[in-house]
Scaffold this motif. Structure first.
Motif, mmCIF file in Angstrom:
data_model
loop_
_atom_site.group_PDB
_atom_site.id
_atom_site.type_symbol
_atom_site.label_atom_id
_atom_site.label_comp_id
_atom_site.label_asym_id
_atom_site.label_seq_id
_atom_site.Cartn_x
_atom_site.Cartn_y
_atom_site.Cartn_z
ATOM 1 N N THR A 134 0.814 -1.203 0.000
ATOM 2 C CA THR A 134 0.000 0.000 0.000
ATOM 3 C C THR A 134 0.852 1.260 0.000
ATOM 4 O O THR A 134 1.868 1.347 0.702
ATOM 5 N N LEU A 135 0.424 2.244 -0.770
ATOM 6 C CA LEU A 135 1.168 3.494 -0.858
ATOM 7 C C LEU A 135 1.012 4.357 0.388
ATOM 8 O O LEU A 135 1.668 5.398 0.494
ATOM 9 N N SER A 136 0.170 3.943 1.322
ATOM 10 C CA SER A 136 0.114 4.637 2.611
ATOM 11 C C SER A 136 1.325 4.292 3.476
ATOM 12 O O SER A 136 1.524 4.879 4.544
ATOM 13 N N THR A 137 2.129 3.344 3.019
ATOM 14 C CA THR A 137 3.388 2.983 3.681
ATOM 15 C C THR A 137 4.547 3.679 2.985
ATOM 16 O O THR A 137 4.701 3.547 1.766
ATOM 17 N N PRO A 138 5.402 4.417 3.695
ATOM 18 C CA PRO A 138 6.554 5.067 3.058
ATOM 19 C C PRO A 138 7.537 4.028 2.505
ATOM 20 O O PRO A 138 7.688 2.937 3.054
#
Length: 227
Positions: free
Chosen positions: A57-61
């Motif tokens: 997920t792109l919510s994870t750096p």
């Protein structure tokens, strides 16, 4: 490049087909962590338990840096997609870096079209029949019912009434024990985050994660949905 179906129902000119891995296992693991450098060990534990489709997920750096490294490390033994894609430029970056598929939380047809143009499976999110049909008509491989817990497994059957060919993946609130209900209702696959991952990203025992993955795969197989 994944196979496409030129005879898919109109108005989609063609539709990227789900991978052999997803068709066989019918489970997607949704990964969220403090940083993408934490992904590798968790992916390995999931794969040992038979879950072979990973959504980063792109919510994870750090996803852009880690995606090529993970692809190189795990090769073709599993598939790695990119989720929480909300902008076309994110879709383009993910595709350029070799994402095996794209997942969105919303119905952005520009993202669907970008993936379809590259022949890459795409699972756009929506909840209403209008949203889901729009994604399907745009060429989505399957539409992601999100948040799935809001409607329940019976929603899949209700959708199939007016839209008999639509393929669905529920996500958001799907648990290990109720995954078979979604499969029996006709879902292409089930997508799980927290109920599957548990405390894996908080120092939890990864052997327990493997056990959860193995149980999930077993339940899906019992439902007639996996090999």
């Amino acid at each position: 490049m994944p196979a496409t179906d030129p005879t898919a129902a109109e108005p989609a000119a063609f539709r990227p087909q789900p991978s052999e891995i997803l068709t066989r296992t019918r489970v997607v693991a949704v990964l969220r962590a403090k940083h993408a450098t934490e992904y590798a060990a968790v992916i390995e534990a999931l794969a040992t338990g038979g879950v072979l489709s990973m959504e980063l997920t792109l919510s994870t750096p750090g996803v852009w840096d880690e995606l090529p490294r993970l692809k190189e490390r795990f090769g073709t033994d599993l598939e790695i997609g990119v989720g929480t894609v909300t902008r076309p430029e994110e879709a383009a970056t993910a595709l350029d870096l070799g994402a095996d598929y794209l997942v969105t939380p919303v119905m952005d047809l520009g993202i669907v079209e970008a993936a379809v143009a590259r022949g890459v499976p795409v699972f756009p999110g929506g909840l209403t029949p209008t949203e889901l049909l729009a994604g399907w008509r745009a060429g989505a491989t399957a539409v992601k019912v999100f948040p799935a817990a809001t409607v329940g497994p019976g929603y899949v059957g209700q959708l199939r009434g007016p839209f008999p060919d639509i393929q669905v993946i529920p996500s958001g609130g799907v648990g290990i024990e109720d995954a078979p209900l979604w499969i029996r209702a006709g879902a292409l696959a089930v997508s799980l985050g927290g109920p599957l991952l548990g405390d894996a990203f908080k120092g939890g025992d990864l052997s327990e994660l493997t056990a959860r993955a193995r149980r999930l795969r077993g339940l899906v197989a019992e439902a007639g949905g996996a090999a």
